[in-house]
Design an enzyme around this catalytic site. Sequence first.
Site, PDB file in Angstrom:
ATOM      1  N   LYS A  81       5.390 -40.300  39.894  1.00  0.00           N
ATOM      2  CA  LYS A  81       5.159 -41.602  39.877  1.00  0.00           C
ATOM      3  C   LYS A  81       5.125 -41.981  38.269  1.00  0.00           C
ATOM      4  O   LYS A  81       4.410 -41.138  37.689  1.00  0.00           O
ATOM      5  CB  LYS A  81       3.796 -42.177  40.458  1.00  0.00           C
ATOM      6  N   SER A 156       0.809 -48.978  45.324  1.00  0.00           N
ATOM      7  CA  SER A 156       1.836 -49.160  43.922  1.00  0.00           C
ATOM      8  C   SER A 156       2.657 -48.379  44.087  1.00  0.00           C
ATOM      9  O   SER A 156       3.613 -48.405  43.342  1.00  0.00           O
ATOM     10  CB  SER A 156       0.823 -49.386  42.776  1.00  0.00           C
ATOM     11  N   SER A 180      -2.933 -46.882  47.041  1.00  0.00           N
ATOM     12  CA  SER A 180      -1.643 -46.789  46.536  1.00  0.00           C
ATOM     13  C   SER A 180      -0.761 -45.594  46.799  1.00  0.00           C
ATOM     14  O   SER A 180       0.506 -45.563  46.860  1.00  0.00           O
ATOM     15  CB  SER A 180      -1.545 -46.943  45.090  1.00  0.00           C
TER      16      SER A 180
HETATM   17  N1  GLN Z   1      -3.396 -52.450  46.125  1.00  0.00           N
HETATM   18  C1  GLN Z   1      -4.246 -51.942  45.461  1.00  0.00           C
HETATM   19  C2  GLN Z   1      -4.704 -52.854  44.086  1.00  0.00           C
HETATM   20  O1  GLN Z   1      -3.734 -53.616  43.750  1.00  0.00           O
HETATM   21  C3  GLN Z   1      -4.281 -50.499  45.199  1.00  0.00           C
HETATM   22  C4  GLN Z   1      -3.701 -50.011  44.088  1.00  0.00           C
HETATM   23  C5  GLN Z   1      -3.800 -48.576  43.646  1.00  0.00           C
HETATM   24  O2  GLN Z   1      -4.446 -47.729  44.631  1.00  0.00           O
HETATM   25  N2  GLN Z   1      -3.184 -48.189  42.445  1.00  0.00           N
HETATM   26  O3  GLN Z   1      -5.473 -52.494  43.159  1.00  0.00           O
END
Ligand code: GLN
Length: 482
Positions: A81, A156, A180
């Site tokens: 990532k 994400s 994420s």
């Molecule tokens: N969807 C969550 C957020 O927007 C999780 C993001 C993540 O785990 N980096 O914060």
Amino acid sequence: MFRFTTIKDYHTALQAGSMSCIQAVNYYLDQIARNENLNAFLEVFTEDAKQRAIALDELRARNKSTGESLGKLHGVIVGIKDVLCYQGHKVSAASKILENYTAVYSASAIEKLLAEGAIIIGRQNCDEFAMGSSNENSAYGPVKNGIDPTRVPGGSSGGSAVAVQSDMCMVSLGSDTGGSVRQPADFCGVIGLKPSYGRISRYGLIAYASSFDQIGIFSKSVSDAALVLGVIAGPDEFDSTVSSKAVPSYSNELKKATPKKVAYFKETLSHPGLDQEIKNQTTAYLAQLKGAGYTVEAIDFPLLNYLVPTYYVLTTAEASSNLSRFDGIKFGHRTSQPMADLTDLYKLSRTEGFGAEVQRRILLGTFVLSAGYFDAYFTKAQQVRQQLVDLTNELFNKYDMLVCPTVPTTAFNLGAHHHTATEMFLADIYTVYANLVGIPAISLPLFKHSNGMPFGLQVMSASFNETGLLQFSEALLETKIA
Ligand code: GLN
């Protein structure tokens, strides 16, 4: 034709000479090119990966006589990532503010992968600074779900999930602050593991919310997740929050036992936002687990509706502080407009560099930390977090595993939630709990919806019980109870 199943099978093929690392790299480069429309990779390290593959093939050829170690991840093709630093390679957190930034050192997890012979094939698209649940917040365009490109892959770490799903690498590393890794794994039909907070060093992981962030793994088998975790977990002098607990041999423990005492929170299955079919299939599966000799018990969890607000108060507060370093002077994009005033220079650089969602979260985080509101929001949220930790400790005194759906819906259409941030935030309702309390969690691709999309079962366990979590996961996926 090469067909990847598990790292173990791949290693057998390498040893038998029916396969080579360079053949594998070429196969994945082809796959990446073929799936370019999915936008999973921001950059492919073509030459690097090829050179490394050739060197590893040479090492294997001479190792028969020299006895040099090949490494546990010899020739394993990994995508990372775009929030993980890999020395000499660009890393941007999918943001314009870090466009063209080159990492000056490698994350500890990356060092460990390389030391065990892995090949890093490229950096993968994600939501900007890992903020999002659909991958639509990337400054470099959304990622599309390989099963149905009109749908999102989740976020994400969407690019990392799609890359494993659509066979563009063997495993990926993502990051999980509130889901994420697990949420995109659920949407894409692959395994997504978020280890306990402190199991893997965060050194070299671009920070979002430091008391939540954890590197996670996407794979197609539990055994691959176990193998990679065993390599990247463990103490690191560069991260004071990483645990010094010894790293068990997860791979060897996989089949030694099967934890049997399972709990689920009643409220997770009666939540009005939960898709009816996900509810039905999950409920039926739990009944089957019972039939197969597991104890499965429902317990009350009155705090479910506090999870998402608590998560967003605390993570935005941490983000506002973490992201303050990107000011155009210390780090990140600087506006090319001539500015007489330093504050104006900061403002314009940040306005140009950060996307809308990141700006929203910095503002929200700054607000909850401001003098007049600190106690009402930040302190309150910390108190809820502590209550959750206490409740969790009690729960795992009685049960081995906690299960629930990973996400309340299957992958939605691109653009569906664009203007409704709160609706998007609700996609995280089942995943943020594990980050709030620091426990390990995994999404297992067990189900298929009648709309054609996959969805998963989320399994959580006590802090640092990755061994039990992986044993349970292996039993569920191998015995195919459903
Ligand atoms: N969807 C969550 C957020 O927007 C999780 C993001 C993540 O785990 N980096 O914060």
